[in-house]
Design a protein around this motif. Sequence first.
Motif, PDB file in Angstrom:
ATOM      1  N   ARG A 146      45.825  38.390  46.708  1.00 30.54           N
ATOM      2  CA  ARG A 146      44.570  38.429  47.455  1.00 30.54           C
ATOM      3  C   ARG A 146      43.407  38.680  46.495  1.00 30.54           C
ATOM      4  N   PRO A 147      42.266  38.074  46.735  1.00 34.36           N
ATOM      5  CA  PRO A 147      41.125  38.257  45.832  1.00 34.36           C
ATOM      6  C   PRO A 147      40.621  39.694  45.774  1.00 34.36           C
ATOM      7  N   ALA A 148      40.973  40.522  46.741  1.00 30.54           N
ATOM      8  CA  ALA A 148      40.546  41.919  46.713  1.00 30.54           C
ATOM      9  C   ALA A 148      41.069  42.647  45.480  1.00 30.54           C
ATOM     10  N   VAL A 149      42.180  42.168  44.893  1.00 28.07           N
ATOM     11  CA  VAL A 149      42.736  42.828  43.705  1.00 28.07           C
ATOM     12  C   VAL A 149      42.224  42.193  42.417  1.00 28.07           C
ATOM     13  N   PHE A 150      41.399  41.169  42.505  1.00 29.54           N
ATOM     14  CA  PHE A 150      40.844  40.510  41.326  1.00 29.54           C
ATOM     15  C   PHE A 150      39.633  41.278  40.815  1.00 29.54           C
ATOM     16  N   SER A 151      39.334  41.100  39.530  1.00 30.72           N
ATOM     17  CA  SER A 151      38.099  41.627  38.966  1.00 30.72           C
ATOM     18  C   SER A 151      36.911  40.842  39.511  1.00 30.72           C
ATOM     19  N   GLY A 152      35.694  41.372  39.293  1.00 35.46           N
ATOM     20  CA  GLY A 152      34.498  40.671  39.765  1.00 35.46           C
ATOM     21  C   GLY A 152      34.370  39.290  39.170  1.00 35.46           C
ATOM     22  N   GLY A 153      34.665  39.155  37.894  1.00 35.82           N
ATOM     23  CA  GLY A 153      34.587  37.844  37.248  1.00 35.82           C
ATOM     24  C   GLY A 153      35.607  36.867  37.812  1.00 35.82           C
ATOM     25  N   MET A 154      36.813  37.345  38.079  1.00 39.76           N
ATOM     26  CA  MET A 154      37.845  36.479  38.670  1.00 39.76           C
ATOM     27  C   MET A 154      37.461  36.077  40.085  1.00 39.76           C
ATOM     28  N   GLN A 155      36.895  37.003  40.854  1.00 36.46           N
ATOM     29  CA  GLN A 155      36.461  36.658  42.203  1.00 36.46           C
ATOM     30  C   GLN A 155      35.389  35.578  42.168  1.00 36.46           C
TER      31      GLN A 155
END
Length: 258
Positions: free
Chosen positions: A147-156
Amino acid sequence: MREPILTARDVTREYAPGQGCLGVSLDVWPGEVLGIVGESGSGKSTLLRLLSGQESPDSGTLQFIDRHQTVWDLCSSSESDLRYLGRTEFGIIHQNPRDGLRLRISAGGNIGERLMGVGERHYGDIRAEAEKWLAEVEIDPSRIDDRPAVFSGGMQQRLQIARNLVTHPKLVFMDEPTGGLDVSVQAKLLDTLKRLVHDLGISVVIVTHDMGVARLLADRLLVMKSGQVIESGLTDQVLDDPHAAYTQQLVASILQVN
């Protein structure tokens, strides 16, 4: 002869006297990146929301020509028509990627949802395309079920870019796409954006207060102050030889910071 794909004439959306967007006219041409720059409160984000159909102007005209050469009057289009354009012809990349992603579904689901919006139904094809686009924006395809919630800001932000570009929209709107990111992350993201915009040949309208971002990505610039365009031209011309005193101050302030 080529013609602009987006035309705005005397577009106005006034929230208070002198605030908002006041009588702006512009054209966006096929394959170009148009930058809109100015300080906070200059009206640039309001203009972007008007151009992308997220808000309606008080007056003026907005016309868009889609890939089928259908002419859309954005000021009189219904909400369903604007939603259709939003999932087929437009891409919208928000400053905060959380505004452009569904955090409770997987990274692949975010990309797949956009594909389904243009009629794709084969699960295997959707997953393969999602994996391809994760790689395109330099996210490990093995993260497709995360899930994108676990991604860093740059990855999101890179995932938001993949979600928007997977369907090859004709026109993409970007609102401060590198805002809030570390310098090293910004540089990597800008390289990705520049490569994809060039490879896909899409048109882009980008709002930014960062002149470095504008110089790297934009072919032309509009400089806004108090809701109005006070200077426009090719990016290098505007930044290297600004005529308006306000533009000179903007450029000078960046030089002093650097």
